[in-house]
Write an enzyme that holds these catalytic residues in place. Structure first.
Site, PDB file in Angstrom:
ATOM      1  N   ASN A  12      41.480  -8.618   9.276  1.00  3.72           N
ATOM      2  CA  ASN A  12      42.412  -7.742   8.575  1.00  3.72           C
ATOM      3  C   ASN A  12      41.675  -6.444   8.252  1.00  3.72           C
ATOM      4  OD1 ASN A  12      44.248  -6.510   6.927  1.00  3.72           O
ATOM      5  ND2 ASN A  12      44.250  -8.090   5.316  1.00  3.72           N
ATOM      6  N   TRP A  13      41.902  -5.443   9.106  1.00  2.00           N
ATOM      7  CA  TRP A  13      41.161  -4.185   8.966  1.00  2.00           C
ATOM      8  C   TRP A  13      41.675  -3.332   7.810  1.00  2.00           C
ATOM      9  CZ3 TRP A  13      40.398  -2.058  14.682  1.00  2.00           C
ATOM     10  CH2 TRP A  13      39.472  -2.884  15.338  1.00  2.00           C
ATOM     11  N   LYS A  14      42.816  -3.717   7.252  1.00  2.71           N
ATOM     12  CA  LYS A  14      43.439  -2.929   6.168  1.00  2.71           C
ATOM     13  C   LYS A  14      43.576  -1.467   6.635  1.00  2.71           C
ATOM     14  CE  LYS A  14      41.693  -6.431   3.102  1.00  2.71           C
ATOM     15  NZ  LYS A  14      41.065  -6.827   1.841  1.00  2.71           N
ATOM     16  N   HIS A  99      50.467 -10.527   1.814  1.00  2.00           N
ATOM     17  CA  HIS A  99      49.088 -10.306   1.361  1.00  2.00           C
ATOM     18  C   HIS A  99      49.151  -9.808  -0.086  1.00  2.00           C
ATOM     19  CE1 HIS A  99      45.156  -8.468   0.883  1.00  2.00           C
ATOM     20  NE2 HIS A  99      44.751  -9.259   1.869  1.00  2.00           N
ATOM     21  N   GLU A 169      44.335 -17.567  -0.188  1.00  4.46           N
ATOM     22  CA  GLU A 169      43.406 -16.479  -0.497  1.00  4.46           C
ATOM     23  C   GLU A 169      43.516 -16.122  -1.977  1.00  4.46           C
ATOM     24  OE1 GLU A 169      42.308 -13.129   2.239  1.00  4.46           O
ATOM     25  OE2 GLU A 169      43.625 -12.036   0.890  1.00  4.46           O
ATOM     26  N   GLY A 185      38.109 -15.613 -12.119  1.00  4.35           N
ATOM     27  CA  GLY A 185      38.066 -16.756 -11.215  1.00  4.35           C
ATOM     28  C   GLY A 185      37.024 -17.726 -11.741  1.00  4.35           C
TER      29      GLY A 185
END
Ligand code: PGA
Length: 265
Positions: A12-14, A99, A169, A185
């Site tokens: 995922n190169w964004k 996403h 994710e 997290g």
């Protein structure tokens, strides 16, 4: 547990790299590894404007292309959007849906579900991202994930459920997450044990909805700071069938290490 050997690795190169020339160079180096790792399918999701020039230069079963988003409508007045058919036409076989960066911009579970059915109708493989922003001691974050997983399939015909791919994710584990989110997290970074538990949880939700036989057919990937150092461990987690890679997919050498780790996993 899943028995299939082959792994799916999504780059995922964004919104990177800045120029088409750089994108071509990055792809040409990645290609060298992607085309030789037999047990891996590599999917490159470049910025949509770079899709066609990159995709025409490389058609191989092991190296596929995707987009990072699309609209669920087939055509119409949606300014600045692209449809599933349009991206399919210029070389995409996959589409990333839901996403966290898109959800942050307001994408809802309802839109995610519509995009999943639009993708399937246009013969694209939908890759749906699910994951909590933060964890809490009482496990309320599991409810968020349960809802995201269930909602993704509400408009999917039973015969197509197996064609949807899920990525667990956790938003706080993404390499570019803010330090505040990271510390919300566990330990600031996810452990392979936690990835395993979450895979089992997602599979359990799928089983409740569709029965065990169908639930087993749905691929589950992991995403969030996968890099050259942890790829082997992450991809060795039982039930994990691949990874979504952001930052590390922009470094061809590092991404090559990830592809080779996936090939062995
Ligand atoms: P990361 O991004 O690998 O840089 O954490 C993953 C993603 O956002 O899909």
């Amino acid at each position: 547990m899943m028995t299939s050997m082959s792994k799916l690795i999504i780059a995922n190169w964004k919104m990177n790299p800045p120029t088409l020339a750089e994108a071509r160079t990055l792809l040409s180096v990645i290609k060298k590894t992607a085309l030789v790792v037999r047990n891996v399918t590599t999917v490159i999701a470049p910025p949509t404007v770079f899709l066609q020039p990159l995709a025409v230069s490389s058609r191989a079963k092991r190296l596929q292309f995707g987009v990072q988003n699309m609209h669920f409508a087939t055509m119409g007045p949606q300014v600045g959007e692209v449809s599933a058919t349009q991206v399919r036409e210029v070389g995409a076989s996959y589409v990333l849906i839901g996403h966290s960066a898109r959800r942050e911009l307001g994408e809802t579970d309802k839109e995610v579900t519509k995009k999943v059915s639009a993708a399937l109708a246009a013969k694209l493989t939908p890759v749906v991202f699910v994951g909590e922003r933060e964890r809490d001691a009482h496990g309320n974050f599991l409810r968020v994930i349960r809802k995201q997983v269930k909602d993704a399939f509400t408009e999917t015909p039973r015969s197509r459920i197996k064609d949807v791919i899920l990525v667990y994710e956790p938003v706080w584990a993404i390499s570019t997450a803010s330090p505040r989110l990271r510390s919300a997290g566990t330990n600031g970074g996810i452990t392979t044990n936690e990835i395993h538990q979450m895979t089992l949880f997602v599979r359990k939700v799928l089983t409740e909805s569709f029965g065990i036989a169908m639930a087993r057919k749905i691929k589950i990937l992991y995403g969030g700071s996968v890099n050259a150092n942890n790829a082997e461990e992450v991809l060795g987690v039982p039930g994990i069938e691949g990874a979504a890679v952001g930052g590390a997919s922009l470094d061809a050498k590092e991404f090559g290490v990830i592809l080779r780790a996936a090939n062995k996993a």
